[in-house]
Design an enzyme around this catalytic site. Structure first.
Site, mmCIF file in Angstrom:
data_model
loop_
_atom_site.group_PDB
_atom_site.id
_atom_site.type_symbol
_atom_site.label_atom_id
_atom_site.label_comp_id
_atom_site.label_asym_id
_atom_site.label_seq_id
_atom_site.Cartn_x
_atom_site.Cartn_y
_atom_site.Cartn_z
ATOM 1 C CE LYS A 28 170.084 70.734 27.207
ATOM 2 N NZ LYS A 28 170.104 72.168 27.549
ATOM 3 C CB CYS A 113 165.432 74.749 32.612
ATOM 4 S SG CYS A 113 165.231 75.145 30.858
HETATM 5 C C1 SIN Z 1 167.794 74.960 27.998
HETATM 6 O O1 SIN Z 1 167.926 73.830 27.504
HETATM 7 O O2 SIN Z 1 166.828 75.681 27.700
HETATM 8 C C2 SIN Z 1 168.797 75.479 28.960
HETATM 9 C C3 SIN Z 1 168.852 74.647 30.175
HETATM 10 C C4 SIN Z 1 168.900 75.443 31.429
HETATM 11 O O3 SIN Z 1 168.980 76.667 31.419
HETATM 12 O O4 SIN Z 1 168.856 74.822 32.496
#
Ligand code: SIN
Length: 293
Positions: A28, A113
Site C-alpha cells: 500500500k 493519488c
Molecule cells: C487512496 O488511498 O486514496 C488510493 C490511493 C491511490 O489512488 O493512489
C-alpha cells in the site's frame, strides 16, 4: 501482481498475497507516519467497477520496510515498496529512508493519488514531476518506478513522456484510478462514498479503454522503460489486451478487491489458455504487437 492499495495494507493481506499465484507484490502506498485515511464509506462497488476515496490509509513506511526485510530474502517474488508522500519533501524523505534498507529492491513512487483533499496529483504537473524525479534520483540509488494518473490528451502523453524519458525509471505503471468521478444512488438521492462530497477515483472495467490507451501511448513514447498495465483487468482476455498494447506486467486492483486473491490464478489460467490457442509461448511473442488498422 496486485495494484497498490488493494490487499496490501496489513501484514495478513501481504502475507496472503505472497502465498498466492502472484508474480510480484506491491505494498500500500505509504507515508512517513500511520494514516487513518478518509472517513467511511470510502469504497463502493458500482456497475462496471468501483469508486474509492480511501485517503491513503496506511501503517507508515517502517511497517512496510519491516515486511520487506522479513520476506524479500525468502521469496522469489519481487516486493515493491510503494510510497506516496503528501508533499515533495515527504516523498524525498520516504525515498531517503527506503534507500537505506538493503532488502528493498524497487520503489513505486505514486504520483497519482486523487483522494487527498487539497493535494493535486503530482502526475498532472509536468514541471513538478521533473523536479521531484531529479531530486529523487539524486537521493535514492534504488530502482524507482512511477505510478501515473490517466492522461486524456495527446499533448499530455507527449509532455509526460518527455519528462519520464530523462530518467532511468524501472517501470511506469499506467494507470491509477480516473480521479474525481462520482456515482449516485438514485433511490436515496445520495452519493455512495462520504469523502470529498462523493468524488472519488474510478476503477474497474469502466476504465479499461483509458488504461489500454495509456499503456499503448507510453509503450510507444518511452525509450527503454517498461510499462506496467493497470485498469479494468477482470479476465485473462483483459490481461492479454494490456500486454498486446505493450504492458510487461499487469496489476489487478478492483477485481482483487471484489473477488479476492484467487483471481490471480484464474486470470493467469485464462491468459495461458488464450496464448495456447494462439500458439504463443511467451508474452514476448505478442507484447506490444497490437495491429493498428
Ligand atoms: C487512496 O488511498 O486514496 C488510493 C490511493 C491511490 O489512488 O493512489
Amino acid at each position: 501482481m496486485n495494484a497498490s492499495g488493494v490487499h496490501c495494507t496489513n501484514l495478513d493481506e501481504l502475507d496472503a498475497l505472497l502465498n498466492e499465484g502472484v508474480g510480484a507484490v506491491v505494498t500500500k502506498s505509504c507515508t512517513l507516519e500511520y494514516r487513518v485515511g478518509n472517513p467511511e464509506p470510502r469504497y463502493a462497488t458500482i456497475p462496471y467497477g468501483s469508486i474509492n476515496s480511501m485517503g491513503l490509509p496506511n501503517n507508515g513506511i517502517k511497517y512496510y520496510i519491516d515486511f520487506i526485510e522479513k520476506n524479500q530474502a525468502e521469496t522469489d517474488k519481487l516486493i515493491m515498496l510503494s510510497v506516496a508522500g503528501l508533499s515533495k519533501t515527504e516523498n524525498l524523505e520516504l525515498l531517503a529512508i527506503a534507500n537505506q534498507s538493503a532488502a528493498i529492491k524497487i520503489i513505486e513512487l505514486n504520483l497519482s493519488c486523487p483522494n487527498i483533499p487539497g493535494k493535486p496529483q503530482t502526475g498532472y504537473d509536468f514541471d513538478a514531476t521533473e523536479s521531484l524525479l531529479n531530486e529523487a534520483f539524486a537521493i535514492c540509488k534504488k530502482p524507482i518506478a512511477v505510478k501515473l494518473p490517466p492522461y486524456f490528451d495527446m499533448a499530455h502523453f507527449e509532455a509526460m513522456a518527455e519528462v519520464l524519458n530523462k530518467f532511468p525509471l524501472a517501470y511506469v505503471c499506467c494507470v491509477n484510478s480516473i480521479g474525481n468521478g462520482m456515482w449516485i444512488d438514485t433511490a436515496t438521492e445520495s452519493t455512495v462514498i462520504k469523502p470529498k462530497n462523493g468524488f472519488g477515483g474510478i476503477g474497474g472495467l469502466f476504465i479499461k479503454p483509458t488504461a489500454l490507451a495509456n499503456v499503448r501511448m507510453f509503450y510507444k513514447l518511452l525509450n527503454n522503460i517498461d510499462v506496467v498495465g493497470c485498469g479494468g483487468v477482470q479476465t485473462g482476455q483483459d490481461a492479454f489486451e494490456h500486454i498486446l498494447c505493450g504492458a510487461s506486467m499487469v496489476q489487478i486492483g478492483t477485481t482483487l478487491w471484489e473477488e479476492g486473491k484467487t483471481c490471480f490464478e484464474r486470470i493467469s489460467n485464462e491468459l495461458a489458455e488464450i496464448m495456447n490457442v494462439k500458439g504463443y509461448n511467451s508474452i514476448n511473442d505478442f507484447k506490444g504487437k497490437l495491429n493498428e488498422i
